[in-house]
Design a protein around this motif. Structure first.
Motif, mmCIF file in Angstrom:
data_model
loop_
_atom_site.group_PDB
_atom_site.id
_atom_site.type_symbol
_atom_site.label_atom_id
_atom_site.label_comp_id
_atom_site.label_asym_id
_atom_site.label_seq_id
_atom_site.Cartn_x
_atom_site.Cartn_y
_atom_site.Cartn_z
ATOM 1 N N UNK A 188 -20.559 -2.611 -14.064
ATOM 2 C CA UNK A 188 -19.491 -2.159 -15.021
ATOM 3 C C UNK A 188 -19.803 -2.978 -16.288
ATOM 4 N N UNK A 189 -19.512 -2.332 -17.592
ATOM 5 C CA UNK A 189 -19.777 -3.037 -18.860
ATOM 6 C C UNK A 189 -19.036 -4.344 -18.928
ATOM 7 N N UNK A 190 -17.959 -4.340 -18.286
ATOM 8 C CA UNK A 190 -17.322 -5.829 -18.486
ATOM 9 C C UNK A 190 -17.982 -6.860 -17.644
ATOM 10 N N UNK A 191 -18.421 -6.624 -16.349
ATOM 11 C CA UNK A 191 -19.352 -7.542 -15.748
ATOM 12 C C UNK A 191 -20.531 -8.099 -16.359
ATOM 13 N N UNK A 197 -6.308 -0.863 -27.730
ATOM 14 C CA UNK A 197 -6.960 -2.277 -27.717
ATOM 15 C C UNK A 197 -6.418 -3.144 -27.084
ATOM 16 N N UNK A 198 -5.612 -2.777 -26.336
ATOM 17 C CA UNK A 198 -4.578 -3.692 -25.364
ATOM 18 C C UNK A 198 -4.562 -2.917 -23.924
ATOM 19 N N UNK A 199 -4.603 -3.794 -22.773
ATOM 20 C CA UNK A 199 -4.262 -3.518 -21.372
ATOM 21 C C UNK A 199 -3.636 -4.690 -20.778
ATOM 22 N N UNK A 200 -2.891 -4.070 -19.786
ATOM 23 C CA UNK A 200 -2.000 -5.209 -19.099
ATOM 24 C C UNK A 200 -2.897 -6.173 -18.352
ATOM 25 N N UNK A 201 -4.029 -5.921 -18.010
ATOM 26 C CA UNK A 201 -5.052 -6.762 -17.385
ATOM 27 C C UNK A 201 -6.216 -6.740 -18.135
ATOM 28 N N UNK A 202 -6.934 -7.841 -18.634
ATOM 29 C CA UNK A 202 -8.339 -8.009 -19.428
ATOM 30 C C UNK A 202 -9.013 -9.021 -19.041
ATOM 31 N N UNK A 203 -9.972 -9.439 -19.761
ATOM 32 C CA UNK A 203 -10.985 -10.627 -19.233
ATOM 33 C C UNK A 203 -11.064 -11.401 -20.643
ATOM 34 N N UNK A 204 -11.162 -12.642 -20.393
ATOM 35 C CA UNK A 204 -11.301 -13.715 -21.586
ATOM 36 C C UNK A 204 -12.556 -14.511 -20.856
ATOM 37 N N UNK A 205 -13.102 -15.007 -21.920
ATOM 38 C CA UNK A 205 -14.122 -16.327 -21.539
ATOM 39 C C UNK A 205 -13.684 -17.520 -22.569
ATOM 40 N N UNK A 206 -13.358 -18.795 -22.124
ATOM 41 C CA UNK A 206 -12.910 -19.838 -22.768
ATOM 42 C C UNK A 206 -13.884 -20.758 -22.746
ATOM 43 N N UNK A 230 -10.938 0.503 -17.634
ATOM 44 C CA UNK A 230 -10.075 0.383 -16.284
ATOM 45 C C UNK A 230 -9.717 1.437 -15.636
ATOM 46 N N UNK A 231 -10.061 2.855 -16.241
ATOM 47 C CA UNK A 231 -9.623 4.170 -15.368
ATOM 48 C C UNK A 231 -10.163 4.460 -14.118
ATOM 49 N N UNK A 232 -11.262 3.921 -13.836
ATOM 50 C CA UNK A 232 -12.204 4.117 -12.846
ATOM 51 C C UNK A 232 -12.878 5.693 -12.590
ATOM 52 N N UNK A 233 -13.095 5.934 -14.056
ATOM 53 C CA UNK A 233 -13.762 7.501 -13.841
ATOM 54 C C UNK A 233 -15.276 7.154 -13.698
ATOM 55 N N UNK A 234 -15.679 7.720 -12.755
ATOM 56 C CA UNK A 234 -17.228 7.661 -12.435
ATOM 57 C C UNK A 234 -18.310 8.204 -13.648
ATOM 58 N N UNK A 235 -17.649 9.259 -14.295
ATOM 59 C CA UNK A 235 -18.379 9.777 -15.227
ATOM 60 C C UNK A 235 -18.614 8.750 -16.577
ATOM 61 N N UNK A 236 -17.416 7.919 -16.641
ATOM 62 C CA UNK A 236 -17.428 7.002 -17.855
ATOM 63 C C UNK A 236 -18.483 5.944 -17.397
ATOM 64 N N UNK A 237 -18.491 5.550 -16.301
ATOM 65 C CA UNK A 237 -19.170 4.346 -15.933
ATOM 66 C C UNK A 237 -20.765 5.068 -15.637
ATOM 67 N N UNK A 238 -21.038 6.318 -15.645
ATOM 68 C CA UNK A 238 -22.425 6.660 -15.361
ATOM 69 C C UNK A 238 -22.918 6.676 -16.908
ATOM 70 N N UNK A 239 -22.066 6.848 -18.031
ATOM 71 C CA UNK A 239 -22.472 6.825 -19.181
ATOM 72 C C UNK A 239 -22.590 5.453 -19.779
ATOM 73 N N UNK A 240 -21.469 4.625 -19.588
ATOM 74 C CA UNK A 240 -21.739 3.249 -20.347
ATOM 75 C C UNK A 240 -22.227 2.221 -19.274
#
Length: 369
Positions: free
Chosen positions: A107-110, A218-227, A344-354
């Motif tokens: 996943x792009x986030x990871x 550009x905002x979601x209820x859950x997202x990721x940070x690095x401090x 965060x939509x869980x679409x395998x087509x999106x993940x296959x692309x990005x």
């Protein structure tokens, strides 16, 4: 009277001459079908006298049985020949490569989080983590948020029901509470396992999930940070600016990145600043390292003396800086993903692309695939 010997010879000849299963079945119907030649003979037994029936019955039934056995034997021969023909025509060519298999994607986030951690690790930063469910002290009070600060309100924070002691926990709104836990552990106030026994000087990055009541492109209820947190005796803003400037060059994989810092306000740092990168927004894409536009990507500053005191460190002896980056937003910016919610939509087509292959060649900038 029908000559049974002659009829049997005719049927046997047609069975032997049948070239395929379809022809053989036509012979079977002509002989043994409802109106077949042998079936018609069997119908005549009812009109015969008992003596004639005793003589002709066994002869006709024997002819029927022999015809059925001959048809079955010829069918087996034709089926075997048909199978041999198919095997010869459909032979597998073992010299051809195997068809490609679908593989999972990173996943792009990871991917982005691993890239960021690798870059800071090369600068000498360690890694710290903390719980997603926090208390008011670590999430707000220790970080110098006043009691009436908007971040404490329901519209911005996910609060949990009161526990048996009347205390309300919350889903952390940032990864900054881990900074508090790291500094408390360094001061000996918490068990060493919380921050792997960090002692001043401290140099850690803190990745993780955070939660805020907000949702749009550009905002979601859950997202990721690095401090990041650095605590030492002689740290100043120059160290912060160099660290972040070097990080952006390595992350965006270009030495052409130009950065600028603007004064800002964060409760837990003083002075505080936001960092912009120079970019080009023309053509519907954001290109880092060129153009004349600016894009804000992170915030940071010198750790507020009140935060140091709340964590048990003497601000007259220790000082440091802290910064925070949105992992998902930096991924959108670097890899051209238009909507944060798609991540965060869980679409395998999106993940296959990005998504990223776990078996690709390592990136020279980070050492990651």
């Amino acid at each position: 009277m029908t000559d049974l010997s002659q009829l049997e010879a005719e049927i046997s000849g047609r069975i032997a001459q049948a070239a395929d299963l379809a022809e053989l079945d036509a012979v079977r119907v002509a002989a043994l079908g409802k109106s077949g030649s042998i079936s018609e003979l069997l119908k005549t037994l009812g009109a015969m006298s008992p003596d004639e029936r005793r003589e002709r019955g066994p002869q006709i039934n024997g002819l029927r049985d022999r015809a059925g056995q001959a048809i079955a034997a010829r069918k087996a021969e034709l089926e075997a020949a048909e199978l041999d023909a198919r095997l010869a025509a459909e032979r597998v060519d073992l010299s051809l490569p195997a068809p490609p298999e679908r593989r999972g994607r990173v996943h792009p986030t990871m991917q982005v989080m691993d890239e960021m951690i690798a870059i800071f690790a090369a600068m000498g930063f360690g890694l710290a983590e903390g719980p997603d469910i926090e208390d008011d002290f670590h999430n707000f009070t220790a970080l110098n948020f006043p009691p009436k600060h908007p971040a404490r309100e329901m519209h911005d924070t996910f609060w949990l029901p009161e526990d048996a002691n009347g205390e309300r926990k919350l889903l952390r709104t940032h990864t900054s509470p881990v900074q508090v836990r790291v500094m408390q552990a360094a001061n000996g106030k918490l068990p060493s396992w919380i921050a792997a026994g960090q002692q001043p000087p401290i140099r850690v990055v803190i990745p993780g999930r955070v939660y805020r009541s907000d949702s749009d492109a550009t905002h979601t209820p859950m997202f990721h940070q690095l401090e990041g947190l650095v605590i030492d005796r002689t740290i100043h803003m120059g160290h912060l600016k160099w660290t972040l400037a070097e990080f952006t060059k390595r992350f965006f994989e270009t030495e052409a990145v130009v950065t600028r810092f603007r004064p800002h306000h964060f409760p837990f740092t003083e002075p505080s600043a936001e960092m912009d990168v120079q970019c080009d927004r023309s053509g519907g894409a954001v290109k880092i390292g060129e153009g004349s536009d600016w894009l804000e990507i992170l915030g940071g500053g010198m750790v507020h003396p009140n935060v140091l005191r709340n964590c048990g460190l003497d601000p007259d002896e220790w000082q440091g800086f802290a910064f925070g980056l949105g992992v998902d937003r930096l991924g959108m910016l670097k890899y051209g993903m238009p909507d944060l919610r798609d991540m965060f939509a869980g679409d395998p087509r999106w993940l296959a692309h990005y998504g990223f292959s776990a078996f690709a060649a390592p990136n020279p900038a980070t050492g990651l695939s």
